[in-house]
Design an enzyme around this catalytic site. Structure first.
Site, PDB file in Angstrom:
ATOM      1  N   SER A  45       0.856  -1.189   0.000  1.00 13.64           N
ATOM      2  CA  SER A  45       0.000   0.000   0.000  1.00 13.64           C
ATOM      3  C   SER A  45       0.887   1.231   0.000  1.00 13.64           C
ATOM      4  O   SER A  45       1.833   1.317   0.802  1.00 13.64           O
ATOM      5  CB  SER A  45      -0.915   0.011   1.233  1.00 13.64           C
ATOM      6  OG  SER A  45      -1.816   1.093   1.171  1.00 13.64           O
ATOM      7  N   GLU A  46       0.592   2.180  -0.911  1.00 18.36           N
ATOM      8  CA  GLU A  46       1.516   3.302  -1.101  1.00 18.36           C
ATOM      9  C   GLU A  46       1.594   4.252   0.084  1.00 18.36           C
ATOM     10  O   GLU A  46       2.464   5.114   0.134  1.00 18.36           O
ATOM     11  CB  GLU A  46       1.208   4.075  -2.384  1.00 18.36           C
ATOM     12  CG  GLU A  46      -0.130   4.744  -2.430  1.00 18.36           C
ATOM     13  CD  GLU A  46      -1.142   3.942  -3.224  1.00 18.36           C
ATOM     14  OE1 GLU A  46      -2.013   4.561  -3.852  1.00 18.36           O
ATOM     15  OE2 GLU A  46      -1.064   2.707  -3.216  1.00 18.36           O
ATOM     16  N   ASN A  47       0.684   4.115   1.070  1.00 20.52           N
ATOM     17  CA  ASN A  47       0.811   4.951   2.255  1.00 20.52           C
ATOM     18  C   ASN A  47       1.823   4.385   3.247  1.00 20.52           C
ATOM     19  O   ASN A  47       2.039   4.959   4.316  1.00 20.52           O
ATOM     20  CB  ASN A  47      -0.544   5.169   2.932  1.00 20.52           C
ATOM     21  CG  ASN A  47      -1.205   3.881   3.355  1.00 20.52           C
ATOM     22  OD1 ASN A  47      -1.155   2.894   2.644  1.00 20.52           O
ATOM     23  ND2 ASN A  47      -1.849   3.890   4.503  1.00 20.52           N
ATOM     24  N   SER A  87       7.998   4.119   0.195  1.00 23.64           N
ATOM     25  CA  SER A  87       6.965   3.413  -0.559  1.00 23.64           C
ATOM     26  C   SER A  87       7.038   3.751  -2.040  1.00 23.64           C
ATOM     27  O   SER A  87       6.996   2.859  -2.905  1.00 23.64           O
ATOM     28  CB  SER A  87       5.582   3.767  -0.004  1.00 23.64           C
ATOM     29  OG  SER A  87       4.564   3.118  -0.738  1.00 23.64           O
TER      30      SER A  87
END
Length: 219
Positions: A45-47, A87
Site C-alpha cells: 500500500s503506497e501509504n 513506498s
C-alpha cells in the site's frame, strides 16, 4: 452481469506466486480476500505498508492501520511499515510486479483515466500516476458502462488521462479483455448469461472476437 465481489474473485485468478502487488481503491481492495492460500504474494500500500492481510473482523479492527483508501486492514507475519518516500521508491524503482486499479475510462490503446472528473471535487491523484508508469503489469477492475448506459471502454478517453498505453487486461461486470499491442480490446471471456452481442454493443472501442468465447469460471 458480475457484482463487485465476483469481479474481484475473477481478477484474483490472475495473481501469480511470488508477486509484489499494489491494490487500488474500490473493487481492487476486495481481491485480497480471494487470493488462493497456496500462493505466497506480498500486498503493498503506497501509504507505507508491505504485507497487507485480509480485512479485519470487527473485534480485530485497529483504526490506526489503514490502506491507501483509508479502509482498516490487517498485517501478515513479516509485514513492514515505512514512510511514503520509501513506498514510492519501491513503486518508481519497478519493484511492484502487478497493479490492480479501478478506472472511469480505458481506451483501446490502453490509456487509463481514473483520477479526476472535471468540475467534481477530488482529493488528489494519490499514487495512481506513479503506479501506472512503473508496474510491470496493470489490470483494471471496472464497470463496463456508466450509470446512464454509456460505454467506458472507448476509442479515446474523454477524461483527464492517468497513464498512456499501460493497461494490459480489463475485468468488467460483462467480460475479461486483453488490450492488444496494436490497439483494441480482445474478448477472452464473458460473464455468465452475457452474450458476445451484448458485449459488442456496449463496447465503443474496437472489439476483437476470435472463435467461441467461453463463460468465466468463478470457482
Amino acid at each position: 452481469m458480475l457484482d463487485k465481489t465476483q469481479i474481484a474473485r475473477r481478477i484474483a485468478k490472475e495473481v501469480k506466486n511470488g508477486q509484489y502487488i499494489n491494490l487500488g481503491i474500490g473493487i481492487p481492495t476486495l481481491v485480497a480476500n480471494y487470493i488462493p492460500e497456496e500462493l505466497e504474494v506480498v500486498l503493498q500500500s503506497e501509504n507505507g505498508l508491505l504485507g497487507i492481510g485480509p480485512f479485519p473482523i470487527e473485534e480485530k479492527i485497529d483504526p490506526d492501520l489503514i490502506n491507501a483508501g483509508k479502509q482498516t486492514i490487517t498485517m501478515v507475519k513479516g509485514s513492514a511499515l515505512f514512510n511514503s518516500a520509501e513506498s514510492f521508491a519501491m513503486i518508481r524503482g519497478g519493484h511492484v510486479q502487478l497493479t490492480i486499479l479501478g478506472a472511469m475510462e480505458v481506451s483501446e490503446n490502453g490509456d487509463i483515466a481514473n483520477w479526476k472528473i472535471p468540475g467534481k471535487m477530488v482529493k488528489g491523484m494519490g499514487g495512481a500516476m506513479d503506479l501506472v508508469a512503473s508496474a510491470e503489469n496493470i489490470i483494471v477492475a471496472m464497470q463496463h458502462c456508466s450509470k446512464d448506459g454509456q460505454s467506458k471502454l472507448l476509442k479515446e478517453c474523454s477524461l483527464p488521462i492517468t497513464g498512456i498505453r499501460c493497461v494490459k487486461k480489463i475485468v468488467t461486470d460483462l467480460a475479461v479483455l486483453d488490450v492488444l499491442p496494436e490497439g483494441g480490446f480482445k474478448l477472452l471471456e464473458r460473464a455468465p448469461g452475457v452474450s458476445v452481442d451484448e458485449i459488442r454493443e456496449k463496447t465503443e472501442g474496437r472489439l476483437v472476437v476470435e472463435g467461441d468465447i467461453p463463460e468465466m469460471n468463478l470457482i
